[in-house]
Every structure is written in C-alpha cells, then in structure tokens.
Write an enzyme that holds these catalytic residues in place. Structure first.
Site, PDB file in Angstrom:
ATOM      1  N   HIS A 140       0.235 -12.151   8.511  1.00 36.54           N
ATOM      2  CA  HIS A 140       1.439 -12.513   7.759  1.00 36.54           C
ATOM      3  C   HIS A 140       1.878 -13.916   8.191  1.00 36.54           C
ATOM      4  CE1 HIS A 140       5.199 -11.883   5.618  1.00 36.54           C
ATOM      5  NE2 HIS A 140       5.799 -12.436   6.653  1.00 36.54           N
ATOM      6  N   GLN A 157      -1.467 -22.020   8.108  1.00 38.23           N
ATOM      7  CA  GLN A 157      -2.733 -21.421   7.684  1.00 38.23           C
ATOM      8  C   GLN A 157      -3.880 -21.831   8.615  1.00 38.23           C
ATOM      9  OE1 GLN A 157      -4.212 -21.362   3.516  1.00 38.23           O
ATOM     10  NE2 GLN A 157      -4.205 -19.190   3.972  1.00 38.23           N
ATOM     11  N   LEU A 178       0.840  -1.210   0.000  1.00 40.01           N
ATOM     12  CA  LEU A 178       0.000   0.000   0.000  1.00 40.01           C
ATOM     13  C   LEU A 178       0.872   1.256   0.000  1.00 40.01           C
ATOM     14  CD1 LEU A 178      -2.459  -1.360   2.671  1.00 40.01           C
ATOM     15  CD2 LEU A 178      -3.028  -0.918   0.269  1.00 40.01           C
ATOM     16  N   GLU A 184       6.409   0.726   6.350  1.00 42.38           N
ATOM     17  CA  GLU A 184       7.476  -0.256   6.154  1.00 42.38           C
ATOM     18  C   GLU A 184       6.888  -1.668   6.146  1.00 42.38           C
ATOM     19  OE1 GLU A 184      11.660  -1.565   8.058  1.00 42.38           O
ATOM     20  OE2 GLU A 184      10.758   0.253   8.878  1.00 42.38           O
TER      21      GLU A 184
HETATM   22  C1  GRF Z   1      -2.249 -16.023   4.100  1.00 37.48           C
HETATM   23  O1  GRF Z   1      -1.304 -17.032   4.252  1.00 37.48           O
HETATM   24  C2  GRF Z   1      -1.777 -14.756   4.754  1.00 37.48           C
HETATM   25  O2  GRF Z   1      -0.912 -14.973   5.814  1.00 37.48           O
HETATM   26  C3  GRF Z   1      -1.048 -14.049   3.644  1.00 37.48           C
HETATM   27  O3  GRF Z   1      -1.757 -14.383   2.479  1.00 37.48           O
HETATM   28  C4  GRF Z   1      -2.411 -15.620   2.640  1.00 37.48           C
HETATM   29  C5  GRF Z   1      -3.847 -15.431   2.262  1.00 37.48           C
HETATM   30  O4  GRF Z   1      -4.556 -16.623   2.179  1.00 37.48           O
HETATM   31  N1  GRF Z   1      -0.984 -12.634   3.914  1.00 37.48           N
HETATM   32  P1  GRF Z   1      -6.122 -16.572   1.924  1.00 37.48           P
HETATM   33  O5  GRF Z   1      -6.346 -15.804   0.635  1.00 37.48           O
HETATM   34  O6  GRF Z   1      -6.773 -15.933   3.106  1.00 37.48           O
HETATM   35  O7  GRF Z   1      -6.522 -18.024   1.760  1.00 37.48           O
END
Ligand code: GRF
Length: 227
Positions: free
Chosen positions: A108, A170, A92, A142
């Site tokens: 993240h 995930q 962004l 940043e």
């Molecule tokens: C996730 O692993 C998140 O940490 C990263 O992007 C991925 C998104 O996955 N920022 P989704 O589109 O929510 O399945």
C-alpha cells in the site's frame, strides 16, 4: 515458495517480483498471475516470464461473491504459499480472505495506519507530512488494516506534488516488496505459527527501512551470488 500475484493495472511491482524470482533473489516462483482487467499491462510481464495468466472479469459473474469465489478456486488450483496483491484494485470478500487466512499480502502506498484507501500522496502532502512511504501488510477483512510486515520510508520534499511523491514511493515499493518476499522465502520472516523476524516477535509497527538501506542490502546479496 509458490506465489500467485493479483493485478489490475501496470504491474510494475509484479515485474520486480518476477525479476527477483528469476535472479533467485527470492527463493520462490510466481506460479500464476490473475487480473480482473483484460487491459492490465502487467499481463504482458507474465507472458514475458512464461507465467500462466488468467483474466477473470467481474462483469462475467452474477455477484462480487461469485467473482471472488472463481478467483479463489483458480488460485487454489496452484496451491500457492502466498497470494501477492500488486495493484489489485478490488476489495476482497470476507469469504475469500478467510479461505486464505494469513496468506494474502498487499503493498500500500502510505505509511499505514496513515492514509488507508486511495489518493494517499495528495493527502500526505495536504497534511504537511515530512515523511511518506509504503507498507507491506497482511490482508484482513478491514481495508488496509492487517498486520504490518515492513515499511519503507521516504522524505516528502518541500516542492513535492502528488506525482513526484508517488514516483519516490513507488521506487521504494520496488525494493520493499521483493525484500519482504525474500525474507518469507528464506524463513527469516515467518507468519505462521507466529509473526517473527529473525526468530523474534515482529513489532506491531513491522520493520522500518529506508530505500537506501534496502538498496545496499540487495546489492550485497546480488554481488555475493554472482561471484
Ligand atoms: C502501487 O502503488 C501499490 O502500492 C498499490 O497499487 C500500485 C500498483 O502499481 N497497491 P503497479 O501496478 O505495481 O505498477
């Protein structure tokens, strides 16, 4: 609490947030979903939950700034409390971030400050890390460097490949993001005027949790609500 969720792809985190709002685990509502990709699978989830979705592609704008400005205007029209980045694969602009100061949250797939940027799982494995995880943090200009709100920690197993580790992380994301949003909605976690959790100053390292603890806490909340 009004949330606008930004996505670029699969939207599995978006789905978890939508479900958590629908079940009232999160005292809030996703008021809009915005994608920079028309092919983002997550757009289907917005439709399933009757949430307005907007696609704003960079190629329709003259510059990165113009693109971000259009997205920011679209977001502002919903007057959200928070902008939730869920797999939004763009950096962004500073103007965008300044306009929504302390309102943009990201997830993240690493234990920040380790492994900012991409390819986080392979890098953790290559370094012989014993632990990995995900981080929910505030977004500042940043990359992946804003204040950490919370982290979920998972083990790295001896035979892990990037893919198997990514799956484990995930799963933890799907527990952590709704939990942090629940805390924000309940006022247990507060960002303004200062960062506090249960009325105490939030440590710089944020809150550290395990998926198991999150699962137990969430099951407890869900069962008291349905009884
Ligand atoms: C996730 O692993 C998140 O940490 C990263 O992007 C991925 C998104 O996955 N920022 P989704 O589109 O929510 O399945």
């Amino acid at each position: 609490m009004k949330l606008v969720v930004l996505i670029s792809g699969t939207g599995s985190n978006l789905l978890k947030v939508l479900e958590a709002c629908a079940s009232q685990f999160i005292a809030g509502e996703v008021v809009a979903v915005i994608s920079n990709k028309p092919s983002a699978k997550g757009l289907d989830f917005a439709q399933q939950f009757n949430v307005p979705a907007h696609v704003l592609e960079q190629s329709d704008f003259q510059s990165r700034e113009a693109h971000d400005q259009a997205i920011a205007d679209q977001i502002a029209s919903y007057q959200p409390d928070y902008i939730v980045l869920a797999g939004y694969m763009r950096i962004l602009t500073e103007q965008f971030i300044a306009r929504f100061d302390n309102q943009i949250i990201n997830i993240h797939p690493s234990l920040l400050p380790l492994y900012k940027g991409l390819n986080t799982h392979q890098r953790a494995i290559d370094d012989g890390q014993k632990q990995a995880g995900c981080t929910v943090h505030l977004v500042t200009p940043e990359l992946d460097s804003g204040q950490i709100l919370a982290q979920a920690i998972v083990p790295v197993l001896f035979d892990d490949q990037a893919e198997s580790l990514a799956k484990r992380v995930q799963k933890a994301e799907h527990l952590l993001y709704p939990q942090v949003l629940r805390w924000l909605g309940e006022g247990e976690l507060s960002i303004r005027p200062q960062l506090t959790f249960q009325q105490k100053k939030l440590p710089a390292s944020g809150l550290q949790l395990t998926p198991e603890a999150l699962e137990v806490a969430q099951a407890k909340i869900n069962s008291t609500r349905t009884h």
